[in-house]
Structure formats: C-alpha cells, structure tokens
Design a protein around this motif. Structure first.
Motif, short mmCIF file in Angstrom:
data_model
loop_
_atom_site.label_atom_id
_atom_site.label_comp_id
_atom_site.label_asym_id
_atom_site.label_seq_id
_atom_site.Cartn_x
_atom_site.Cartn_y
_atom_site.Cartn_z
N LYS A 79 -27.82 73.43 15.31
CA LYS A 79 -26.55 73.03 14.71
C LYS A 79 -25.39 73.43 15.62
CE LYS A 79 -24.31 72.83 10.18
NZ LYS A 79 -24.36 73.28 8.77
N LEU A 80 -25.53 74.59 16.27
CA LEU A 80 -24.53 75.03 17.23
C LEU A 80 -24.46 74.05 18.41
CD1 LEU A 80 -22.59 77.13 18.53
CD2 LEU A 80 -24.64 78.27 19.44
N LEU A 81 -25.62 73.68 18.95
CA LEU A 81 -25.65 72.79 20.11
C LEU A 81 -25.16 71.39 19.79
CD1 LEU A 81 -28.93 73.80 21.99
CD2 LEU A 81 -26.58 74.41 22.52
N GLU A 82 -25.36 70.98 18.53
CA GLU A 82 -24.88 69.65 18.12
C GLU A 82 -23.37 69.51 18.32
OE1 GLU A 82 -26.11 69.04 14.10
OE2 GLU A 82 -28.24 68.86 14.63
N LYS A 83 -22.65 70.62 18.25
CA LYS A 83 -21.21 70.59 18.46
C LYS A 83 -20.86 70.14 19.89
CE LYS A 83 -18.78 74.16 17.17
NZ LYS A 83 -17.72 73.50 16.38
N TYR A 84 -21.84 70.30 20.79
CA TYR A 84 -21.63 69.94 22.19
C TYR A 84 -22.46 68.72 22.59
CZ TYR A 84 -19.73 74.64 22.05
OH TYR A 84 -19.01 75.75 21.70
N GLY A 85 -23.00 68.04 21.59
CA GLY A 85 -23.81 66.85 21.86
C GLY A 85 -25.15 67.17 22.48
N LEU A 86 -25.67 68.38 22.19
CA LEU A 86 -26.91 68.84 22.79
C LEU A 86 -27.98 69.09 21.74
CD1 LEU A 86 -25.23 71.41 25.22
CD2 LEU A 86 -26.20 69.19 25.88
N CYS A 87 -29.22 69.30 22.21
CA CYS A 87 -30.35 69.59 21.31
C CYS A 87 -31.27 70.59 21.99
CB CYS A 87 -31.10 68.30 21.01
SG CYS A 87 -32.50 68.51 19.89
N MET A 88 -31.70 71.60 21.24
CA MET A 88 -32.57 72.64 21.79
C MET A 88 -34.04 72.26 21.65
SD MET A 88 -32.83 76.67 20.74
CE MET A 88 -31.17 77.00 21.31
N SER A 89 -34.80 72.46 22.71
CA SER A 89 -36.24 72.21 22.65
C SER A 89 -36.94 73.42 22.04
CB SER A 89 -36.79 71.95 24.06
OG SER A 89 -36.75 73.15 24.83
N LYS A 90 -38.07 73.16 21.41
CA LYS A 90 -38.85 74.26 20.84
C LYS A 90 -39.40 75.17 21.94
CE LYS A 90 -40.14 72.21 16.41
NZ LYS A 90 -41.24 71.85 15.50
N GLU A 91 -39.67 74.58 23.10
CA GLU A 91 -40.18 75.37 24.22
C GLU A 91 -39.15 76.40 24.66
OE1 GLU A 91 -40.40 72.06 23.95
OE2 GLU A 91 -42.56 72.07 23.51
#
Length: 214
Positions: free
Chosen positions: A26-38
């Motif tokens: 949700k934090l990364l969504e603010k920057y148009g990003l997405c975190m990988s599970k890896e």
C-alpha cells in the motif's frame, strides 16, 4: 538444562506477515510501485527502519525514511485492528512455560509502538519476563547481538535457552548466539540449515519438541 524460551514475534507469535506485505505494498502504491514476495522475504526479521531503508533503496524512493516508516506503520495498524490471529499453539506453549517455571522473552525487530499493539491485541503483553523491541537493537538480525543480549538480561547461558524463529535472518541470528533454535512456521528454504534443534509448522509442534528436552 533448559531455563528459558525466547520468541521472535512476527510469524512466530502472531500471523502478522500478510499484514506487513499488504501495508508495504500500500505504501509503494503511492509511488506507482509493487513489492515482490521475493523481495519481501529478504526484509523479514530485520528491524523496521532497516526494512524501510531497503525498500527505499531498492525502489529508488526519495522521501525521508522516517516519513515512509510512519506511513507504513499507520497502514499496518489499520489492517491488524481489523484482523489479527496468533500462530496455532501460542496459548498452550505459554501455559506450559508458566506451569514448568521457565522464563520467557520476546526479541522482535518490530518497534515498541507496533509490537505492544500486537501483543496487547492478543492479550499476552504481560506474559513475558523481558521484551526487546527493534528500537533498542544495536544490530538487526541476522546479527546474533539481540539473542546474546536477551540471554544476558535473563542472567542465563546460551545453552540454557531455546529460540523460536521463523525467518532465515532470525534463524541465523539464533544459531549464531549458540542457543538452541527451533524453526516455527518457516519458509521451505530453511530445510537445509545446519544447527536447528527441530522444525515445527506451528507452536503446537514446537511445544512437543520443547517437552522432550525440558
């Protein structure tokens, strides 16, 4: 002779890791990003500010790390207030510790602000002889400092303590402290780790291992 059990918190006591993953994304969504599970797996077990620094560096975010941490923590608290469950067998192993006259402690990379919300929501905040939070860690896991510190605070020897850990970083820290280590609810990539006392899918199974040597 075993005299104490030392718990990691996230993933061992409380099933918080899905909430951390959601909050981080949700934090990364603010920057148009997405975190990988890896990538997420690499930050588990580290204290919160170090995890945020890794996120900031990996995803090239310019905003201040303390601001990022504050935002991520707010998302996380919002999520766990709606739903938080303990790892199976938590109350049974705490009952056994009390009945057996053992000491118990928590060593978590989570900040005091967040950890106390988690432990209080589960009704176990006052169940431990000692708790060290991420705010007070001189070195983050996989450095063994935190477990060596807890052993000293309990006035015990490493050979008298069992550590319950889930993350690869935490397991490395536990083994490095020369305490006995049981992996709990751990990913499959710890299967070949040398030095584990045992492997358990939850705290019910961990308790069975503990009973054999106490």
């Amino acid at each position: 002779m075993v005299k104490a059990l030392i718990f990691d918190m996230d993933g061992v006591i409380a099933d918080t890791e899905p909430a951390y993953f959601k909050a981080s994304n949700k934090l990364l969504e603010k920057y148009g990003l997405c975190m990988s599970k890896e990538f997420f797996k690499t930050i588990m077990g580290k204290n919160h500010i170090e995890a945020i620094r890794m996120i900031k560096s990996t995803y090239n975010i310019e905003d201040d790390e303390n601001i990022l941490l504050k935002i991520r923590n707010a998302y996380f608290i919002e999520i766990i207030k709606r739903k938080l469950t303990n790892i199976e067998g938590l109350h049974e192993i705490l009952d056994y510790i009390k009945e057996s006259g053992l000491m118990c402690a928590v060593a978590t990379g989570t900040s005091k602000e967040i950890a106390e919300v988690i432990l209080d929501k589960l009704g176990i905040l006052n169940s431990f002889d000692y708790i060290i939070y991420g705010d007070d860690m001189k070195f983050s896991k996989p450095n063994s400092w935190v477990y060596e510190h807890v052993v000293k605070r309990l006035n015990l020897k490493s050979s008298e303590c069992i550590i319950l850990e889930d993350s690869p970083n935490g397991i490395k820290a536990g083994i490095g402290s020369h305490c006995m280590v049981i992996s709990v609810n751990s990913p499959t990539n710890i299967e070949n780790v040398i030095g584990l006392l045992g492997k358990a899918r939850n705290l019910y199974e961990a308790l069975k291992i503990v009973k054999k040597i106490t």
